[in-house]
Design a protein around this motif. Structure first.
Motif, PDB file in Angstrom:
ATOM      1  N   PRO A  59     -13.817 -30.208  23.455  1.00 40.09           N
ATOM      2  CA  PRO A  59     -15.022 -31.195  24.226  1.00 40.09           C
ATOM      3  C   PRO A  59     -15.377 -30.376  25.329  1.00 40.09           C
ATOM      4  CG  PRO A  59     -12.669 -31.548  24.902  1.00 40.09           C
ATOM      5  CD  PRO A  59     -12.874 -30.463  24.082  1.00 40.09           C
ATOM      6  N   ALA A  60     -16.163 -30.144  26.606  1.00 38.04           N
ATOM      7  CA  ALA A  60     -16.626 -29.696  27.596  1.00 38.04           C
ATOM      8  C   ALA A  60     -15.313 -29.864  28.907  1.00 38.04           C
ATOM      9  CB  ALA A  60     -17.824 -30.911  28.568  1.00 38.04           C
ATOM     10  N   ALA A  61     -14.157 -30.322  29.005  1.00 36.29           N
ATOM     11  CA  ALA A  61     -13.400 -30.749  29.743  1.00 36.29           C
ATOM     12  C   ALA A  61     -12.465 -28.939  29.400  1.00 36.29           C
ATOM     13  CB  ALA A  61     -12.454 -31.632  28.901  1.00 36.29           C
ATOM     14  N   ASP A  62     -12.198 -28.457  28.121  1.00 36.64           N
ATOM     15  CA  ASP A  62     -11.339 -27.411  28.077  1.00 36.64           C
ATOM     16  C   ASP A  62     -12.406 -26.554  28.399  1.00 36.64           C
ATOM     17  OD1 ASP A  62      -9.375 -27.834  25.836  1.00 36.64           O
ATOM     18  OD2 ASP A  62     -11.175 -29.473  25.121  1.00 36.64           O
ATOM     19  N   MET A  63     -13.594 -26.478  28.547  1.00 38.59           N
ATOM     20  CA  MET A  63     -14.937 -25.474  29.112  1.00 38.59           C
ATOM     21  C   MET A  63     -14.436 -25.347  30.678  1.00 38.59           C
ATOM     22  SD  MET A  63     -18.391 -24.424  28.505  1.00 38.59           S
ATOM     23  CE  MET A  63     -18.686 -26.398  28.675  1.00 38.59           C
ATOM     24  N   LEU A  64     -14.799 -26.026  31.151  1.00 40.73           N
ATOM     25  CA  LEU A  64     -14.129 -26.920  32.642  1.00 40.73           C
ATOM     26  C   LEU A  64     -12.706 -26.393  33.364  1.00 40.73           C
ATOM     27  CD1 LEU A  64     -16.142 -30.181  33.077  1.00 40.73           C
ATOM     28  CD2 LEU A  64     -17.434 -28.090  33.608  1.00 40.73           C
ATOM     29  N   VAL A  65     -11.692 -26.559  32.743  1.00 40.73           N
ATOM     30  CA  VAL A  65     -10.759 -26.040  33.023  1.00 40.73           C
ATOM     31  C   VAL A  65     -10.043 -24.854  32.879  1.00 40.73           C
ATOM     32  CG1 VAL A  65      -8.072 -26.818  32.625  1.00 40.73           C
ATOM     33  CG2 VAL A  65      -9.682 -28.662  32.602  1.00 40.73           C
ATOM     34  N   ALA A  66     -10.934 -24.635  31.312  1.00 44.11           N
ATOM     35  CA  ALA A  66     -10.191 -22.609  30.888  1.00 44.11           C
ATOM     36  C   ALA A  66     -11.372 -21.655  32.345  1.00 44.11           C
ATOM     37  CB  ALA A  66     -10.625 -22.540  29.897  1.00 44.11           C
ATOM     38  N   SER A  67     -11.975 -22.518  32.420  1.00 49.01           N
ATOM     39  CA  SER A  67     -13.233 -21.087  33.397  1.00 49.01           C
ATOM     40  C   SER A  67     -12.385 -20.752  34.529  1.00 49.01           C
ATOM     41  CB  SER A  67     -14.701 -22.186  34.090  1.00 49.01           C
ATOM     42  OG  SER A  67     -15.806 -22.660  32.832  1.00 49.01           O
ATOM     43  N   PRO A  68     -11.948 -21.434  35.650  1.00 50.80           N
ATOM     44  CA  PRO A  68     -11.279 -20.772  36.673  1.00 50.80           C
ATOM     45  C   PRO A  68     -10.117 -19.329  36.176  1.00 50.80           C
ATOM     46  CG  PRO A  68     -11.141 -23.062  37.308  1.00 50.80           C
ATOM     47  CD  PRO A  68     -11.945 -22.583  35.587  1.00 50.80           C
ATOM     48  N   TYR A  69      -9.286 -19.507  34.912  1.00 48.85           N
ATOM     49  CA  TYR A  69      -8.111 -19.169  34.452  1.00 48.85           C
ATOM     50  C   TYR A  69      -9.385 -17.696  33.923  1.00 48.85           C
ATOM     51  CZ  TYR A  69      -5.117 -23.292  34.552  1.00 48.85           C
ATOM     52  OH  TYR A  69      -4.081 -24.038  35.793  1.00 48.85           O
ATOM     53  N   LEU A  70     -10.384 -17.758  33.402  1.00 52.93           N
ATOM     54  CA  LEU A  70     -10.630 -16.857  32.546  1.00 52.93           C
ATOM     55  C   LEU A  70     -11.621 -16.192  33.514  1.00 52.93           C
ATOM     56  CD1 LEU A  70     -12.828 -18.809  29.362  1.00 52.93           C
ATOM     57  CD2 LEU A  70     -10.847 -17.214  29.940  1.00 52.93           C
ATOM     58  N   TRP A  71     -12.377 -16.536  34.408  1.00 50.73           N
ATOM     59  CA  TRP A  71     -13.053 -16.022  36.033  1.00 50.73           C
ATOM     60  C   TRP A  71     -11.497 -15.043  36.937  1.00 50.73           C
ATOM     61  CZ3 TRP A  71     -17.269 -14.445  36.648  1.00 50.73           C
ATOM     62  CH2 TRP A  71     -18.523 -15.243  35.830  1.00 50.73           C
ATOM     63  N   PHE A  72     -10.394 -16.091  36.944  1.00 53.15           N
ATOM     64  CA  PHE A  72      -9.201 -15.436  37.754  1.00 53.15           C
ATOM     65  C   PHE A  72      -8.115 -14.950  36.708  1.00 53.15           C
ATOM     66  CE2 PHE A  72     -11.961 -18.089  40.038  1.00 53.15           C
ATOM     67  CZ  PHE A  72     -12.902 -16.698  41.199  1.00 53.15           C
ATOM     68  N   PRO A  73      -7.810 -14.398  36.130  1.00 49.85           N
ATOM     69  CA  PRO A  73      -6.889 -13.858  35.108  1.00 49.85           C
ATOM     70  C   PRO A  73      -5.248 -13.995  35.843  1.00 49.85           C
ATOM     71  CG  PRO A  73      -8.364 -11.795  35.349  1.00 49.85           C
ATOM     72  CD  PRO A  73      -8.981 -12.979  36.126  1.00 49.85           C
ATOM     73  N   ASP A  74      -5.409 -12.826  37.217  1.00 51.84           N
ATOM     74  CA  ASP A  74      -4.373 -13.133  38.102  1.00 51.84           C
ATOM     75  C   ASP A  74      -3.669 -14.666  38.093  1.00 51.84           C
ATOM     76  OD1 ASP A  74      -4.783 -10.812  37.954  1.00 51.84           O
ATOM     77  OD2 ASP A  74      -5.701 -11.089  40.139  1.00 51.84           O
ATOM     78  N   PHE A  75      -4.255 -15.501  38.085  1.00 53.42           N
ATOM     79  CA  PHE A  75      -3.617 -17.066  37.795  1.00 53.42           C
ATOM     80  C   PHE A  75      -3.780 -17.427  36.808  1.00 53.42           C
ATOM     81  CE2 PHE A  75      -6.471 -16.942  42.252  1.00 53.42           C
ATOM     82  CZ  PHE A  75      -4.919 -16.661  42.998  1.00 53.42           C
ATOM     83  N   THR A  76      -3.666 -17.116  35.550  1.00 55.65           N
ATOM     84  CA  THR A  76      -3.199 -17.851  34.603  1.00 55.65           C
ATOM     85  C   THR A  76      -1.470 -17.603  34.273  1.00 55.65           C
ATOM     86  OG1 THR A  76      -5.713 -16.858  33.828  1.00 55.65           O
ATOM     87  CG2 THR A  76      -3.404 -17.810  32.000  1.00 55.65           C
ATOM     88  N   PRO A  77      -1.258 -18.509  33.746  1.00 57.82           N
ATOM     89  CA  PRO A  77       0.482 -18.976  33.481  1.00 57.82           C
ATOM     90  C   PRO A  77       0.875 -18.323  32.895  1.00 57.82           C
ATOM     91  CG  PRO A  77      -0.866 -20.894  33.472  1.00 57.82           C
ATOM     92  CD  PRO A  77      -2.027 -19.511  33.355  1.00 57.82           C
ATOM     93  N   ASP A  78       1.762 -17.594  32.782  1.00 63.86           N
ATOM     94  CA  ASP A  78       2.256 -16.702  31.755  1.00 63.86           C
ATOM     95  C   ASP A  78       2.871 -17.316  30.493  1.00 63.86           C
ATOM     96  OD1 ASP A  78       3.340 -14.422  30.474  1.00 63.86           O
ATOM     97  OD2 ASP A  78       4.623 -14.801  31.434  1.00 63.86           O
ATOM     98  N   ASP A  79       2.247 -18.425  30.208  1.00 65.98           N
ATOM     99  CA  ASP A  79       3.124 -18.919  28.801  1.00 65.98           C
ATOM    100  C   ASP A  79       1.811 -19.484  27.506  1.00 65.98           C
ATOM    101  OD1 ASP A  79       3.964 -21.129  27.871  1.00 65.98           O
ATOM    102  OD2 ASP A  79       1.994 -22.565  28.328  1.00 65.98           O
ATOM    103  N   GLY A  80       2.566 -18.238  26.584  1.00 64.02           N
ATOM    104  CA  GLY A  80       2.122 -18.601  25.559  1.00 64.02           C
ATOM    105  C   GLY A  80       1.265 -19.692  24.452  1.00 64.02           C
ATOM    106  N   VAL A  81       1.287 -20.739  24.858  1.00 63.92           N
ATOM    107  CA  VAL A  81       0.742 -22.203  24.226  1.00 63.92           C
ATOM    108  C   VAL A  81      -0.425 -21.871  25.400  1.00 63.92           C
ATOM    109  CG1 VAL A  81       0.572 -24.856  24.813  1.00 63.92           C
ATOM    110  CG2 VAL A  81       2.330 -23.753  23.462  1.00 63.92           C
ATOM    111  N   THR A  82      -0.667 -21.619  26.520  1.00 69.34           N
ATOM    112  CA  THR A  82      -1.643 -21.833  27.706  1.00 69.34           C
ATOM    113  C   THR A  82      -2.729 -20.556  27.069  1.00 69.34           C
ATOM    114  OG1 THR A  82      -0.375 -22.762  29.262  1.00 69.34           O
ATOM    115  CG2 THR A  82      -2.396 -21.761  29.750  1.00 69.34           C
TER     116      THR A  82
END
Length: 90
Positions: A59-82
Protein backbone atom coordinates in the motif's frame (compact mmCIF):
# COMPACT_ATOMS: atom_id res chain seq x y z
CA UNK A 1 22.88 52.41 10.13
CA UNK A 2 23.13 48.66 9.73
CA UNK A 3 20.85 47.16 7.10
CA UNK A 4 19.44 43.75 7.86
CA UNK A 5 19.29 41.48 4.81
CA UNK A 6 15.79 40.53 3.73
CA UNK A 7 14.89 37.08 4.91
CA UNK A 8 11.73 35.16 4.12
CA UNK A 9 9.27 34.66 6.96
CA UNK A 10 9.87 30.91 7.13
CA UNK A 11 13.68 31.24 7.24
CA UNK A 12 13.41 33.98 9.85
CA UNK A 13 11.15 31.82 12.05
CA UNK A 14 13.51 28.85 11.77
CA UNK A 15 16.44 31.03 12.83
CA UNK A 16 14.53 32.40 15.85
CA UNK A 17 13.44 28.90 16.91
CA UNK A 18 17.03 27.64 16.59
CA UNK A 19 18.28 30.53 18.75
CA UNK A 20 15.69 29.76 21.46
CA UNK A 21 16.51 26.05 21.41
CA UNK A 22 20.21 26.80 21.69
CA UNK A 23 19.60 29.17 24.60
CA UNK A 24 17.50 26.51 26.33
CA UNK A 25 20.24 23.90 25.86
CA UNK A 26 18.21 21.78 23.48
CA UNK A 27 19.28 20.30 20.19
CA UNK A 28 18.22 21.68 16.82
CA UNK A 29 17.52 18.15 15.67
CA UNK A 30 13.77 17.85 15.08
CA UNK A 31 13.71 14.13 15.83
CA UNK A 32 15.32 13.01 19.05
CA UNK A 33 17.04 9.65 19.32
CA UNK A 34 14.31 8.47 21.73
CA UNK A 35 11.52 9.15 19.25
CA UNK A 36 13.59 7.60 16.45
CA UNK A 37 13.98 4.45 18.56
CA UNK A 38 10.22 4.36 19.19
CA UNK A 39 9.48 4.66 15.47
CA UNK A 40 12.01 1.94 14.66
CA UNK A 41 10.50 -0.38 17.28
CA UNK A 42 6.97 0.17 15.93
CA UNK A 43 8.15 -0.41 12.37
CA UNK A 44 9.82 -3.66 13.41
CA UNK A 45 6.64 -4.79 15.21
CA UNK A 46 4.59 -4.17 12.07
CA UNK A 47 7.09 -6.02 9.87
CA UNK A 48 7.11 -8.99 12.25
CA UNK A 49 3.36 -9.41 11.62
CA UNK A 50 3.51 -9.15 7.82
CA UNK A 51 5.86 -8.52 4.90
CA UNK A 52 4.20 -5.14 4.35
CA UNK A 53 2.94 -2.61 6.86
CA UNK A 54 -0.78 -3.01 6.23
CA UNK A 55 -1.18 -6.54 4.99
CA UNK A 56 -0.28 -8.73 2.05
CA UNK A 57 -0.06 -6.06 -0.62
CA UNK A 58 2.11 -3.00 -1.11
CA UNK A 59 0.00 0.00 0.00
CA UNK A 60 0.91 3.67 -0.08
CA UNK A 61 1.76 3.46 3.63
CA UNK A 62 4.85 1.40 2.82
CA UNK A 63 5.99 3.95 0.27
CA UNK A 64 5.42 6.86 2.65
CA UNK A 65 7.14 5.25 5.63
CA UNK A 66 10.06 3.91 3.54
CA UNK A 67 10.77 7.24 1.80
CA UNK A 68 12.73 8.93 4.61
CA UNK A 69 14.88 5.83 5.06
CA UNK A 70 15.55 5.66 1.32
CA UNK A 71 16.39 9.36 1.09
CA UNK A 72 18.47 9.40 4.30
CA UNK A 73 20.16 5.99 4.55
CA UNK A 74 22.21 7.09 7.59
CA UNK A 75 19.00 6.87 9.66
CA UNK A 76 18.18 3.36 8.47
CA UNK A 77 18.09 0.88 11.37
CA UNK A 78 20.71 -1.86 11.21
CA UNK A 79 18.17 -4.68 11.10
CA UNK A 80 17.85 -7.50 8.58
CA UNK A 81 14.04 -7.50 8.49
CA UNK A 82 13.85 -3.74 8.02
CA UNK A 83 16.58 -3.73 5.38
CA UNK A 84 14.82 -6.50 3.43
CA UNK A 85 11.59 -4.49 3.56
CA UNK A 86 13.40 -1.38 2.31
CA UNK A 87 14.86 -3.39 -0.58
CA UNK A 88 11.35 -4.46 -1.55
CA UNK A 89 10.12 -0.88 -1.32
CA UNK A 90 12.93 0.55 -3.44
Amino acid sequence: MRVRPRVGAFAYRRRIVAQHRHAAGRSDTPVSSASRAAVTAELRRALDRSDDLLGDRYPAADMLVASPYLWFPDFTPDDGVTNAWLERCA
